[in-house]
Design an enzyme around this catalytic site. Structure first.
Site, PDB file in Angstrom:
ATOM      1  N   THR A  10       0.833  -1.209   0.000  1.00 24.83           N
ATOM      2  CA  THR A  10       0.000   0.000   0.000  1.00 24.83           C
ATOM      3  C   THR A  10       0.868   1.259   0.000  1.00 24.83           C
ATOM      4  OG1 THR A  10      -1.708  -1.164   1.235  1.00 24.83           O
ATOM      5  CG2 THR A  10      -1.802   1.225   1.296  1.00 24.83           C
ATOM      6  N   VAL A  11       1.766   1.373   0.959  1.00 26.87           N
ATOM      7  CA  VAL A  11       2.523   2.618   1.110  1.00 26.87           C
ATOM      8  C   VAL A  11       3.671   2.707   0.095  1.00 26.87           C
ATOM      9  CG1 VAL A  11       3.748   4.094   2.739  1.00 26.87           C
ATOM     10  CG2 VAL A  11       1.945   2.599   3.579  1.00 26.87           C
ATOM     11  N   LYS A  66       5.800   1.695  13.125  1.00 29.74           N
ATOM     12  CA  LYS A  66       5.714   2.028  14.561  1.00 29.74           C
ATOM     13  C   LYS A  66       5.965   0.821  15.444  1.00 29.74           C
ATOM     14  CE  LYS A  66       1.776   1.186  12.512  1.00 29.74           C
ATOM     15  NZ  LYS A  66       1.160   1.632  11.282  1.00 29.74           N
ATOM     16  N   VAL A 124       3.379   7.601  12.976  1.00 28.33           N
ATOM     17  CA  VAL A 124       2.229   8.003  13.802  1.00 28.33           C
ATOM     18  C   VAL A 124       1.403   9.007  12.999  1.00 28.33           C
ATOM     19  CG1 VAL A 124       1.457   8.932  16.016  1.00 28.33           C
ATOM     20  CG2 VAL A 124       3.709   7.847  15.847  1.00 28.33           C
ATOM     21  N   ILE A 159      -0.381  13.007   8.661  1.00 34.13           N
ATOM     22  CA  ILE A 159      -0.327  14.250   9.461  1.00 34.13           C
ATOM     23  C   ILE A 159       1.118  14.560   9.820  1.00 34.13           C
ATOM     24  CG2 ILE A 159      -1.178  15.465  11.509  1.00 34.13           C
ATOM     25  CD1 ILE A 159      -3.207  13.247  11.907  1.00 34.13           C
ATOM     26  N   GLY A 166      -7.139  -0.598   2.579  1.00 33.03           N
ATOM     27  CA  GLY A 166      -5.690  -0.536   2.850  1.00 33.03           C
ATOM     28  C   GLY A 166      -5.348   0.177   4.144  1.00 33.03           C
ATOM     29  N   ASP A 168      -1.757  -1.314  17.783  1.00 29.41           N
ATOM     30  CA  ASP A 168      -1.169  -0.356  16.833  1.00 29.41           C
ATOM     31  C   ASP A 168      -1.126   1.041  17.478  1.00 29.41           C
ATOM     32  OD1 ASP A 168      -0.464   0.452  13.916  1.00 29.41           O
ATOM     33  OD2 ASP A 168      -2.132   1.769  14.441  1.00 29.41           O
ATOM     34  N   LYS A 226       2.164   3.407  18.575  1.00 29.47           N
ATOM     35  CA  LYS A 226       2.322   4.826  18.211  1.00 29.47           C
ATOM     36  C   LYS A 226       2.444   5.698  19.463  1.00 29.47           C
ATOM     37  CE  LYS A 226      -0.291   4.159  13.957  1.00 29.47           C
ATOM     38  NZ  LYS A 226      -1.650   4.130  13.392  1.00 29.47           N
ATOM     39  N   GLY A 239      -3.747   5.051   4.735  1.00 23.14           N
ATOM     40  CA  GLY A 239      -4.070   5.066   3.307  1.00 23.14           C
ATOM     41  C   GLY A 239      -2.823   5.335   2.487  1.00 23.14           C
TER      42      GLY A 239
END
Ligand code: NAP
Ligand code: HSE
Length: 429
Positions: free
Chosen positions: A15-16, A107, A134, A138, A189, A203, A207, A304
């Site tokens: 995905t990333v 993370k 994290v 953002i 995803g 998760d 973080k 995402g």
């Protein structure tokens, strides 16, 4: 000091990873203009090179193993986007020991081995960046490490797992079941390879260790952290909470108290008027309180492909700037430009006229608006038997210049006493 192109290797093309390769190739010239670094993806490493992917790369781009990447003197930055623990840790360690800068979104690896990995990066004098670890897209780590470096932070409180926030939002707004929404979050995803890490709060706990380290300069053990997930939350709890004036969110909280550092992840009832209560779907937000800046909230997409890749690319550029030295750290260049004249901009507008209350007034006004290309979405006229009454209308999306022209003519009508107010309406997206 490295001159010319900076070579990048991407470990993991899921995905990333695909998002990162895509942004780096699509925006290469723009990144160069903005930062002075020319980034080239030289190699990728995956588990199964024959797998069908959402990206087309030439077969030579696929490295046969990590060693090929470590030996390549043209590769300066290794980006770990594999996830999981042992292999990811081993690859990060080997990359740092080979004096490559490392960027990771992992993370879990930071929560378990962060202290050791940062020591190794310091020893080898290479950057180890982790903005995407994290809060996905953002910018969170950079503000905490740089912009807020002079602040004494007293608490960090956040919604930092997109999957669970997505599930809780859909359960709240659509009354859908936990299992059904989890499937959807996985297909988008957002979820980890093993979504139990999301659902059971692990998760978010991973973080939180990163946030706590940055906020309070303290590494806490994962085992010291209280962690509860959202499996037990029923739509019934969500409804009762709402009746009581609260939203249910999975919160990660780090606080400095007289007893020491509190670090906990658990479902929480938050007052509906708290800024975190309106953070929905895959959005994340972290609410920081410090003695100096006071309250601050950082908000955006927490998971995402492209949001996460955006943060990873930011780290790659930062690492490249460190490797390339002082020249790239000079202030950014801007071209001279002009803003679009406001009369050429479009928008929706609230207009209040003060008019005579007699038949035909609305028709006269509508006629002039129509001639100036202004289409009206709604009209309110209230009150009678006064010498003037308010006539309020809201336009559809119109040209501001056309509206001003129309209102100038309208202002000259004998039935119109005043064009009292024109206010732009912002509908968001
Ligand atoms: P993913 O879709 O599962 O992709 C993982 C990739 O790693 C795959 O391409 C896989 O190869 C490769 N891989 C796995 N084991 C490998 C090994 N031993 N050697 C080489 N390659 C290996 O994962 P993702 O969602 O992109 O997440 C990557 C990282 O970003 C994780 O640490 C995750 O926590 C973090 N993250 C993800 C998001 C998100 O929204 N997804 C947001 C923030 C952070 P194959 O394709 O050949 O199987
Ligand atoms: N699985 C994670 C989440 C991905 O849902 O927030 C982003 O770290």
């Amino acid at each position: 000091m490295k001159e010319g192109k900076i070579g990048v290797a991407i470990l993991g093309l899921g995905t990333v990873g695909i998002g990162v390769v895509d942004i780096l190739s699509k925006n290469r010239a723009m990144i160069f203009n903005r930062s002075g670094v020319d980034l080239e993806v030289k190699k990728v490493l995956v588990r199964n090179p024959n797998k069908k992917r959402d990206i087309d790369l030439s077969p030579e781009m696929y490295a046969k193993d990590l060693e090929e990447i470590l030996q390549d003197q043209d590769i300066d930055i290794v980006v770990e986007l594999i996830g999981g623990l042992e292999v990811a840790k081993e690859y990060i360690v080997k990359a740092l020991e080979a004096k490559k800068a490392v960027v990771t979104a992992n993370k879990a690896v930071l929560a378990h081995f962060g202290a050791e990995l940062f020591d190794l990066a310091r020893k080898n004098e290479v950057p180890l960046y982790y903005e995407a670890s994290v809060g996905g897209g953002i910018p969170l780590i950079t503000p905490l490490t740089e912009s807020l470096v002079g602040n004494t932070i007293t608490s960090v409180m956040g919604i930092i797992n997109g999957t669970t926030n997505y599930i809780l939002t859909k359960m709240t707004t659509e009354g859908r079941s936990f299992a059904e929404v989890l499937d959807e979050a996985q297909s988008l995803g957002y979820a980890e390879a093993d979504p139990t890490a999301d659902v059971d709060g692990l998760d978010a706990a991973h973080k939180l260790t990163v946030l706590v380290a940055l906020a309070f300069d303290t590494h806490i053990q994962l085992s010291d952290l209280h962690c509860e997930g959202i499996r037990k939350i029923d739509t019934m709890d969500i409804c009762f909470a709402k009746d009581l004036g609260y939203a249910i969110k999975l919160l990660a909280v780090g606080k400095k108290t007289e007893l020491g550092i509190e670090a906990r992840v658990h479902p929480t009832l938050i007052p509906l008027n708290h800024p975190l209560a309106s953070v929905n779907n895959v959005f994340n937000a972290v609410f920081v309180e410090s003695e100096e800046v006071g309250e601050l909230m950082l908000y955006g997409r927490g998971a995402g492909r492209y949001p996460t890749a955006s943060a990873v690319v930011g780290d790659i550029v930062s690492a490249a700037r460190v490797l390339s030295g002082s020249k790239t750290l000079l202030p950014r260049k801007f071209v001279k430009g002009k803003a679009v004249p406001v009369t050429e901009t479009a928008g929706s507008f609230y207009v209040r006229l003060m008019v005579e209350d007699r038949p035909g007034v609305l028709g006269e006004i509508a006629n002039i608006l129509g001639k100036n290309g202004v289409s009206v979405a709604s009209v309110i006229q209230e009150g009678r038997a006064q010498d003037q009454v308010p006539l309020v209308f809201v336009t559809h999306e119109v040209n501001y210049g056309g509206l001003c022209q129309g209102l100038k003519t309208i202002g000259g009508l004998s039935c119109v006493k005043d064009v009292a107010n024109v206010i732009r309406v912002e509908r968001g997206k």
